[in-house]
Design a protein around this motif. Structure first.
Motif, mmCIF file in Angstrom:
data_model
loop_
_atom_site.group_PDB
_atom_site.id
_atom_site.type_symbol
_atom_site.label_atom_id
_atom_site.label_comp_id
_atom_site.label_asym_id
_atom_site.label_seq_id
_atom_site.Cartn_x
_atom_site.Cartn_y
_atom_site.Cartn_z
ATOM 1 N N LEU A 16 -18.071 3.451 14.001
ATOM 2 C CA LEU A 16 -17.089 4.027 12.317
ATOM 3 C C LEU A 16 -17.338 5.326 11.495
ATOM 4 N N PRO A 17 -17.109 5.729 10.952
ATOM 5 C CA PRO A 17 -16.921 7.047 10.306
ATOM 6 C C PRO A 17 -18.195 6.618 10.149
ATOM 7 N N ASP A 18 -18.818 6.032 9.072
ATOM 8 C CA ASP A 18 -19.975 5.457 8.245
ATOM 9 C C ASP A 18 -20.415 4.290 8.510
ATOM 10 N N GLU A 19 -21.285 3.923 9.273
ATOM 11 C CA GLU A 19 -21.975 2.789 9.838
ATOM 12 C C GLU A 19 -22.812 1.953 8.816
ATOM 13 N N ILE A 20 -23.047 2.549 7.595
ATOM 14 C CA ILE A 20 -23.323 1.937 6.574
ATOM 15 C C ILE A 20 -22.004 1.625 6.044
ATOM 16 N N ASP A 21 -21.273 1.727 5.660
ATOM 17 C CA ASP A 21 -19.956 1.154 4.633
ATOM 18 C C ASP A 21 -19.337 2.535 4.869
ATOM 19 N N THR A 22 -17.950 2.276 5.676
ATOM 20 C CA THR A 22 -16.821 3.027 5.389
ATOM 21 C C THR A 22 -15.683 2.646 4.536
ATOM 22 N N VAL A 23 -15.924 3.456 3.070
ATOM 23 C CA VAL A 23 -14.820 3.096 2.594
ATOM 24 C C VAL A 23 -13.461 4.675 2.228
ATOM 25 N N VAL A 24 -12.512 2.772 2.325
ATOM 26 C CA VAL A 24 -11.301 3.353 2.549
ATOM 27 C C VAL A 24 -10.501 2.732 1.267
ATOM 28 N N GLU A 25 -10.081 3.759 0.589
ATOM 29 C CA GLU A 25 -8.889 3.807 -1.034
ATOM 30 C C GLU A 25 -8.027 3.629 -0.614
ATOM 31 N N ILE A 40 1.150 -1.403 0.022
ATOM 32 C CA ILE A 40 -0.250 -0.573 0.185
ATOM 33 C C ILE A 40 0.608 1.255 0.194
ATOM 34 N N LYS A 41 0.873 2.252 -0.990
ATOM 35 C CA LYS A 41 1.386 3.426 -1.038
ATOM 36 C C LYS A 41 0.717 4.325 -0.672
ATOM 37 N N LYS A 42 -1.156 4.402 -0.378
ATOM 38 C CA LYS A 42 -0.997 5.506 0.537
ATOM 39 C C LYS A 42 -2.513 4.963 0.831
ATOM 40 N N ALA A 43 -3.229 4.922 1.552
ATOM 41 C CA ALA A 43 -4.481 5.777 2.505
ATOM 42 C C ALA A 43 -5.315 6.455 2.540
ATOM 43 N N ARG A 44 -6.466 6.427 1.817
ATOM 44 C CA ARG A 44 -7.387 7.874 2.188
ATOM 45 C C ARG A 44 -9.365 8.092 2.441
ATOM 46 N N ALA A 51 -0.945 -6.062 7.088
ATOM 47 C CA ALA A 51 -1.197 -4.104 7.330
ATOM 48 C C ALA A 51 -2.767 -3.844 7.770
ATOM 49 N N PHE A 52 -2.164 -3.418 8.493
ATOM 50 C CA PHE A 52 -3.075 -2.957 10.200
ATOM 51 C C PHE A 52 -4.069 -0.400 9.352
ATOM 52 N N ILE A 53 -4.717 -0.969 9.500
ATOM 53 C CA ILE A 53 -5.714 0.572 9.400
ATOM 54 C C ILE A 53 -6.454 0.602 10.930
ATOM 55 N N LEU A 70 -12.665 7.253 1.373
ATOM 56 C CA LEU A 70 -12.783 8.220 0.529
ATOM 57 C C LEU A 70 -13.660 9.293 0.487
ATOM 58 N N SER A 71 -14.686 9.028 1.579
ATOM 59 C CA SER A 71 -15.819 10.472 1.872
ATOM 60 C C SER A 71 -15.559 12.097 2.209
ATOM 61 N N ASP A 72 -14.275 12.220 2.574
ATOM 62 C CA ASP A 72 -12.944 13.679 2.698
ATOM 63 C C ASP A 72 -11.944 13.342 1.675
ATOM 64 N N ARG A 73 -11.524 12.050 1.477
ATOM 65 C CA ARG A 73 -10.272 12.206 0.926
ATOM 66 C C ARG A 73 -8.480 12.324 2.586
ATOM 67 N N SER A 74 -9.344 12.224 4.013
ATOM 68 C CA SER A 74 -8.405 11.981 4.430
ATOM 69 C C SER A 74 -7.030 11.038 4.851
ATOM 70 N N GLU A 75 -6.403 11.711 4.798
ATOM 71 C CA GLU A 75 -5.213 10.914 5.114
ATOM 72 C C GLU A 75 -5.770 9.079 6.614
ATOM 73 N N ILE A 76 -5.102 7.742 5.593
ATOM 74 C CA ILE A 76 -5.106 7.027 7.164
ATOM 75 C C ILE A 76 -3.809 6.302 7.638
ATOM 76 N N LYS A 77 -3.520 6.654 8.354
ATOM 77 C CA LYS A 77 -2.223 5.515 8.405
ATOM 78 C C LYS A 77 -2.286 4.347 8.606
ATOM 79 N N VAL A 78 -1.943 3.812 7.761
ATOM 80 C CA VAL A 78 -1.514 1.969 7.109
ATOM 81 C C VAL A 78 -0.217 1.758 8.417
#
Ligand code: H79
Length: 422
Positions: free
Chosen positions: A409-418, A373-377, A400-402, A379-387
């Motif tokens: 979770l930020p979105d209880e229906i489906d939190t999407v991490v790119e 993984i090069k980057k994790a964001r 690999a952990f996040i 998806l909803s606001d493109r904020s950085e997620i540390k791996v």
């Protein structure tokens, strides 16, 4: 301009999400589109709905906006369902919307409205016809008069019905401009394949609309190594999401589309309030994409031409999620990773989308992506997620952990991490 199958299917497999519309005079009795068969209703008794059909609030522009706002990229509407009633103006029958109090070609306005919103447009067309005098009645598996002795021994000339059906398909694919999908429904018993003159039918369809795509319900075998000409371009599982997607005899993925109702009926059913939740629908859409499939989600407008409020609400909620997260849907498909404990993956090239449904005890493990993984964001606001790696990464190099702080979770229906891969 002969297109191969993959070229024809490109828009469809990228779109992933469509609207199915079941609408006809059965919206008046409001017990679903099968009532003529289920309740053994005669033509005479069914006629009252034809005489009464007057959808004063029919506003396909509004329908199209609802679909667009939900993130749906295409639409398929019943031009004719099993009861034989035609929403379009056909030369070959009087049993059509133009002869009801509606007094107009409802298909024409539908096509124009959805085209205007930029959606791809399709026609559902029923192979069964419980109104046509030459469609088999007595002894047929589904006909309303299948066990009515008065119909026994009647002369019915199926070839006349086949001509009628081919003529109507020709009209539909000639009079409304470019049409993107034709959705035949359905084959059973001996009513399949060449009984429909399916090779001739499909040759005509492709000649009239070279770019059109066709479902797989004419009775061929879409999974075969050498499928029939009429086997279709995509599989059409109904009211089920296939557990492992759909592949052909050689294990190669086949495009597919799960058609699913919002409550438990296709046609409007006033008493059926068993609606699925927005969460179920969003997760169903993600599930389809995670298995290389599409979701064709049904609405059943009522006799006045209104999509039920409950359906509109669900589609709005889906739209809110899609506004933030549709990058993880459009153009995406299955990831080359096993299904994770906490949700699902979708993928588009180097971008993997982690759809996180549940907080796990301890960090969320993107197992299989350790060191990739090069980057994790978010998806909803493109904020950085540390791996981060596990402390004993040498022992668990694939992990690999996040983490997400807090109880939910930020979105209880489906939190999407790119996840952008190296
Ligand atoms: O148009 C929708 C349905 O009307 C049609 N296909 C979708 C897209 C369809 N639904 N079921 N079938 C075709 C296959 C037949 C199912 C049946 Fe039954 C089971 C016929 C009789 C028993 C469902 C349940 C209809 C009546 C009772």
């Amino acid at each position: 301009m002969a297109l191969n199958n993959e070229e024809r299917m490109k828009w469809f497999t990228e779109a992933r999400f469509g609207m199915f519309i079941h609408w006809g005079i059965y919206a008046i009795p409001a017990r679903g589109e099968w009532i003529k068969s289920q309740e053994r209703i005669s033509d005479e008794d069914y006629q009252q709905y034809f005489e009464e059909f007057n959808p004063v609030n029919y506003d396909p522009v509004r329908w199209a906006r609802i679909a667009k706002a939900a993130g749906q990229r295409y639409v398929v509407m019943t031009s004719k369902h099993h009861d034989g009633f035609c929403l379009f103006d056909s030369k070959f029958t009087d049993y059509k919307a133009t002869n009801t109090p509606a007094k107009k070609d409802l298909v024409k306005e539908y096509v124009d409205a959805f085209r205007n919103e930029g959606l791809k447009v399709g026609f559902y067309y029923s192979l069964l016809d419980w109104h046509h005098p030459d469609y088999p009645a007595y002894g047929d598996a589904h006909h309303p008069m299948r066990d009515n002795e008065a119909y026994k021994g009647q002369q019915r000339d199926l070839s006349k019905y086949i001509d009628y059906m081919h003529n109507q398909v020709k009209e539909l694919l000639t009079n409304y401009g470019e049409i993107d999908v034709i959705w035949f429904d359905f084959s059973y018993d001996d009513m399949k394949g060449e009984t429909w003159k399916a090779t001739e039918l499909v040759n005509m369809v492709r000649q009239l609309q070279p770019r059109i795509i066709i479902d797989n319900r004419l009775g061929g075998n879409i999974k075969a190594r050498n499928p029939e000409i009429y086997a279709g371009d995509f599989a059409s599982p109904e009211q089920i999401i296939p557990p492992e997607g759909i592949t052909d005899e050689d294990g190669k993925p086949i495009p597919w589309e799960a058609c699913i109702t919002l409550n438990d009926h296709w046609g409007y059913c006033s008493a059926d309030k068993n609606y699925k939740s927005p969460k179920q629908i969003i997760r169903a859409l993600v599930e389809c994409v995670s298995k290389n499939g599409n979701l064709l989600l049904n609405v059943g407008p009522n006799a006045k031409g209104e999509i039920p409020e409950e359906s509109i609400y669900i589609l709005e909620q889906v739209g809110k999620w899609m506004d933030k997260n549709s990058d993880s849907i459009y153009g995406c498909g299955a990831a080359a990773l096993p299904k994770p404990e906490w949700g699902r993956y979708t993928q588009k090239g180097k971008l993997v989308y982690a759809h996180i449904y549940d907080k796990t005890v301890g960090p969320i493990n993107l197992r299989g992506l350790g060191g990739k993984i090069k980057k994790a964001r978010l998806l909803s606001d493109r904020s950085e997620i540390k791996v981060h790696k596990p402390w004993n990464a040498t022992e668990y190099p694939d992990d690999a952990f996040i983490d997400f702080a807090g109880a939910s979770l930020p979105d209880e229906i489906d939190t999407v991490v790119e996840l952008e891969l190296n």
